[in-house]
Design an enzyme around this catalytic site. Sequence first.
Site, PDB file in Angstrom:
ATOM      1  N   HIS A   1      16.734  -0.670  50.838  1.00 30.50           N
ATOM      2  CA  HIS A   1      16.480  -0.299  52.214  1.00 30.50           C
ATOM      3  C   HIS A   1      15.387   0.764  52.237  1.00 30.50           C
ATOM      4  O   HIS A   1      15.512   1.797  51.609  1.00 30.50           O
ATOM      5  CB  HIS A   1      17.786   0.271  52.781  1.00 30.50           C
ATOM      6  CG  HIS A   1      17.811   0.480  54.245  1.00 30.50           C
ATOM      7  ND1 HIS A   1      17.067   1.447  54.861  1.00 30.50           N
ATOM      8  CD2 HIS A   1      18.498  -0.139  55.212  1.00 30.50           C
ATOM      9  CE1 HIS A   1      17.302   1.401  56.162  1.00 30.50           C
ATOM     10  NE2 HIS A   1      18.163   0.446  56.389  1.00 30.50           N
TER      11      HIS A   1
ATOM     12  N   HIS B   1      23.296   9.648  54.835  1.00 29.58           N
ATOM     13  CA  HIS B   1      22.399  10.610  54.228  1.00 29.58           C
ATOM     14  C   HIS B   1      22.483  11.991  54.857  1.00 29.58           C
ATOM     15  O   HIS B   1      23.049  12.182  55.924  1.00 29.58           O
ATOM     16  CB  HIS B   1      20.952  10.093  54.193  1.00 29.58           C
ATOM     17  CG  HIS B   1      20.211  10.111  55.482  1.00 29.58           C
ATOM     18  ND1 HIS B   1      18.909  10.519  55.580  1.00 29.58           N
ATOM     19  CD2 HIS B   1      20.573   9.758  56.724  1.00 29.58           C
ATOM     20  CE1 HIS B   1      18.507  10.405  56.823  1.00 29.58           C
ATOM     21  NE2 HIS B   1      19.479   9.949  57.534  1.00 29.58           N
TER      22      HIS B   1
ATOM     23  N   GLU C   1      16.918  15.182  63.030  1.00 28.69           N
ATOM     24  CA  GLU C   1      16.712  13.861  63.620  1.00 28.69           C
ATOM     25  C   GLU C   1      17.309  13.818  65.022  1.00 28.69           C
ATOM     26  O   GLU C   1      18.515  13.886  65.183  1.00 28.69           O
ATOM     27  CB  GLU C   1      17.380  12.789  62.767  1.00 28.69           C
ATOM     28  CG  GLU C   1      16.910  12.761  61.325  1.00 28.69           C
ATOM     29  CD  GLU C   1      17.654  11.712  60.509  1.00 28.69           C
ATOM     30  OE1 GLU C   1      18.287  10.831  61.122  1.00 28.69           O
ATOM     31  OE2 GLU C   1      17.611  11.791  59.280  1.00 28.69           O
TER      32      GLU C   1
ATOM     33  N   HIS D   1      21.127  14.887  64.739  1.00 27.37           N
ATOM     34  CA  HIS D   1      21.663  15.149  63.411  1.00 27.37           C
ATOM     35  C   HIS D   1      20.739  16.187  62.783  1.00 27.37           C
ATOM     36  O   HIS D   1      19.600  15.884  62.434  1.00 27.37           O
ATOM     37  CB  HIS D   1      21.742  13.855  62.595  1.00 27.37           C
ATOM     38  CG  HIS D   1      22.588  12.807  63.253  1.00 27.37           C
ATOM     39  ND1 HIS D   1      22.162  11.528  63.481  1.00 27.37           N
ATOM     40  CD2 HIS D   1      23.833  12.885  63.773  1.00 27.37           C
ATOM     41  CE1 HIS D   1      23.117  10.855  64.103  1.00 27.37           C
ATOM     42  NE2 HIS D   1      24.143  11.652  64.280  1.00 27.37           N
TER      43      HIS D   1
ATOM     44  N   HIS E   1      25.297  12.081  58.187  1.00 28.36           N
ATOM     45  CA  HIS E   1      25.449  11.048  59.211  1.00 28.36           C
ATOM     46  C   HIS E   1      25.157   9.689  58.604  1.00 28.36           C
ATOM     47  O   HIS E   1      24.753   9.586  57.448  1.00 28.36           O
ATOM     48  CB  HIS E   1      24.552  11.334  60.411  1.00 28.36           C
ATOM     49  CG  HIS E   1      23.098  11.429  60.057  1.00 28.36           C
ATOM     50  ND1 HIS E   1      22.539  12.531  59.475  1.00 28.36           N
ATOM     51  CD2 HIS E   1      22.081  10.546  60.208  1.00 28.36           C
ATOM     52  CE1 HIS E   1      21.257  12.337  59.284  1.00 28.36           C
ATOM     53  NE2 HIS E   1      20.954  11.129  59.707  1.00 28.36           N
TER      54      HIS E   1
HETATM   55 FE   FE2 Z   1      19.264   9.845  59.639  1.00 28.94          FE
END
Ligand code: FE2
Length: 437
Positions: free
Chosen positions: A289, A332, A338, A362, A368
Amino acid sequence: MAELKYLSGFGSEFSSEDPRRPGSLPQGQNNPQRCPYGLYAEQLSGTAFTAPRHENRRSWLYRIRPSVIHEPFKRTNSAKFLTHNWDEVDPDPNQTRWLPFDIPSAFTDFVSGLHTVCGAGDPRARHGIAIHVFLCNAPMEKSAFYNSDGDFLIVPQQGTLQITTEFGKMEVRPNEIAVIQQGMRFAVHVDGPTRGYILEVFDGHFKLPDLGPIGANGLANPRDFLTPVAHYADEEIPGFKIFSKYQGAVFEAVQNHSPFDVVAWHGNYVPYKYCLDNFMVINSVSFDHCDPSIFTVLTCPSTKAGVAIADFVIFPPRWSVQEHTFRPPYYHRNCMSEFMGLILGNYEAKEEGFAPGGATLHSAMTPHGPDSKCFNAASTAKLDAEKIAVGTQAFMFESSLSMAMTKWGAETCQKVDHKYYECWKNLPKLFSDEVNV
Ligand code: FE2
């Protein structure tokens, strides 16, 4: 509104003149004493005069009256929830989710509908960001706004914005964005309930990210950025108000004419819009990813290599075709902050609770990731190629700064979902004695 015309390109040296006054853009110095049609020349500088040539941003405006004709600015309470005071409430490292922000029913225009949610830094030091939402229902009348502190990246979520600028007119719909840079005067006409998000940067201007090994094409391509063409109004308007956001406070000055009186202009310091449908998604086609940086539309870089003051990142419809990996966003903890919003549809990592017109924050190093429902579904799904995020558009304002919430964001808006943390609490312990579970 008649069909609008635009100039295409990003960071280009543009020139435009209103077709009602052909020849209004001076060519050379054939009359060194006067501009054509008796216009005034006014330079709008977006960078220091001495900025390196590849970063230098300025435009020349040829206008009926220079901007300096106005009564003195006075402090106004017109945007009472706009602030750059980051000490209104105690710091809060928790994951935060907001249900959709309410659009007021009382008469509210774009300026009075500006509400600051969170931010960091200080416009006086020209370092920092602010994240606002705009919640309005009425057009700005006999007024214009400009931001002395930084640039606005405007993300409408509900309702179409008809934006009149000194450079011309833009129409900006949900799934499009607009950038109006420091000092540019503009007015927003809305028709009914309107909501959206704003990323404000104090440090500098947004750029297209470097593409590195991707090559010369991809992500947001320069030709898809649209700048309005010159369009002037020669109007005497008694009591016209110019709002200025200056050092985080709003001021107003009265003048008796339209500020949208620029007949011709040229330069590379311009407002622009961009349709997110034009974003060329780069994604993994083998395994694993990619980091969300592959979805960066625009970035405001800091002086540290590779570190942004703020990135504008989107999560558009795309094919997910990786093998041997967990596809949704990973769990992560990030040194960056964010802030996410949703323009339309459902975000694939959290299909419940994160709704269009809402948001999440976040903060630095706050863990999160996908909620338990998303984790369970993705862990058992057949690994076929799949088109994901169809009919949705989530976005992220990602910043290297550690943001604080305002009192409005934390309390007054009454939209904080205090049960947000529960979306992860049912993640099961899967640890087993078996290698293959
Ligand atoms: Fe994130």
